[in-house]
Write an enzyme that holds these catalytic residues in place. Structure first.
Site, PDB file in Angstrom:
ATOM      1  N   ASP A   9      -3.155  -4.010   7.112  1.00  0.00           N
ATOM      2  CA  ASP A   9      -3.052  -3.172   8.324  1.00  0.00           C
ATOM      3  C   ASP A   9      -3.917  -1.906   8.327  1.00  0.00           C
ATOM      4  O   ASP A   9      -3.453  -0.833   8.740  1.00  0.00           O
ATOM      5  CB  ASP A   9      -1.595  -2.765   8.553  1.00  0.00           C
ATOM      6  CG  ASP A   9      -0.680  -3.952   8.812  1.00  0.00           C
ATOM      7  OD1 ASP A   9      -1.164  -5.095   8.767  1.00  0.00           O
ATOM      8  OD2 ASP A   9       0.514  -3.727   9.042  1.00  0.00           O
ATOM      9  N   LYS A  97       0.322 -10.424  12.752  1.00  0.00           N
ATOM     10  CA  LYS A  97       1.777 -10.479  12.615  1.00  0.00           C
ATOM     11  C   LYS A  97       2.448  -9.605  13.667  1.00  0.00           C
ATOM     12  O   LYS A  97       1.830  -8.692  14.218  1.00  0.00           O
ATOM     13  CB  LYS A  97       2.189 -10.027  11.215  1.00  0.00           C
ATOM     14  CG  LYS A  97       1.699  -8.622  10.846  1.00  0.00           C
ATOM     15  CD  LYS A  97       1.899  -8.350   9.363  1.00  0.00           C
ATOM     16  CE  LYS A  97       1.376  -7.004   8.950  1.00  0.00           C
ATOM     17  NZ  LYS A  97       2.111  -5.878   9.523  1.00  0.00           N
ATOM     18  N   CYS A 161       4.752  -1.737   5.507  1.00  0.00           N
ATOM     19  CA  CYS A 161       4.119  -3.053   5.485  1.00  0.00           C
ATOM     20  C   CYS A 161       3.565  -3.434   4.114  1.00  0.00           C
ATOM     21  O   CYS A 161       3.582  -4.609   3.748  1.00  0.00           O
ATOM     22  CB  CYS A 161       3.039  -3.137   6.562  1.00  0.00           C
ATOM     23  SG  CYS A 161       3.744  -3.037   8.231  1.00  0.00           S
TER      24      CYS A 161
END
Length: 206
Positions: A9, A97, A161
């Site tokens: 990310d 995601k 994450c």
């Protein structure tokens, strides 16, 4: 057997100037690029992206910054693009995601068509088809198809994450390492707690 680097990310919305910025995110993108250029340890490099379409209560006008958040990384938006400081030349695959849920773990991600992956300052655009070909290939599927048995996790954010991705990796049976110099978190104390939790779960934190 092979080793993969998982870049979690490193997106515009999670770097300075984004809607949910992590302090040091832009510099971290550059540091991960240097890691990629200097290391010969990785057989594969993959990246994950938050890619929200309708994640329900994950988005909130009054977020608590634990289970609910300001709007971020909307599918097809500039905020969802990988940060321009991240060198994507050697990235082999991208996994999106959180289309319809929070999607903290990279192992919730599904393979993205390479020609749809946005980087840096490109104009925002909607994906041609949110359910495009390749969307049924998970990160776990892809790693196993490529005989990966060890993963190294870097990216954003340590306490969310990165933590979730590393826990899923170790629980799925991968030898799992988190490089503490190549992650950054939302909260310093929570990030240290996450790294301790990962170490206790069997993840090598170094």
């Amino acid at each position: 057997m092979a080793k993969a680097l998982i870049i979690v990310d490193v997106q515009n919305d999670f770097c300075e100037g984004g809607s949910l910025a992590v302090e040091g995110g832009a510099d971290l993108a550059s540091e991960i690029s240097e890691l990629i250029s200097e290391s010969r340890d990785f057989d594969f490099i993959v990246a994950t992206q938050d890619w929200h379409i309708d994640p329900g209560s994950h988005f909130s006008d009054t977020p608590d910054f634990r289970t609910s958040w300001p709007v971020h990384c909307v599918a097809g938006s500039k905020g969802a693009a990988l940060h321009r400081n991240l060198d994507t030349e050697d990235i082999d695959a991208y996994f999106r995601k959180g289309k319809y849920h929070a999607g903290y773990s990279g192992f919730d991600g599904l393979l993205a068509p390479e020609d749809e992956v946005m980087v840096g300052e490109r104009e925002a655009h909607e994906p041609a088809d949110p359910e495009a070909a390749g969307a049924d290939v998970s990160l776990d599927d892809w790693l196993r198809e490529n005989d990966v048995d060890d993963v190294v996790v870097v990216g954003l954010a340590t306490d969310f994450c990165v933590r979730a991705t590393a826990l899923d990796a170790i629980n799925a049976g991968y030898g799992t390492t988190v490089l503490r110099d190549y992650v950054a978190g939302v909260d310093a104390d929570a990030s240290e707690e996450a790294l301790q939790e990962l170490a206790e779960a069997g993840v090598e934190v170094k």
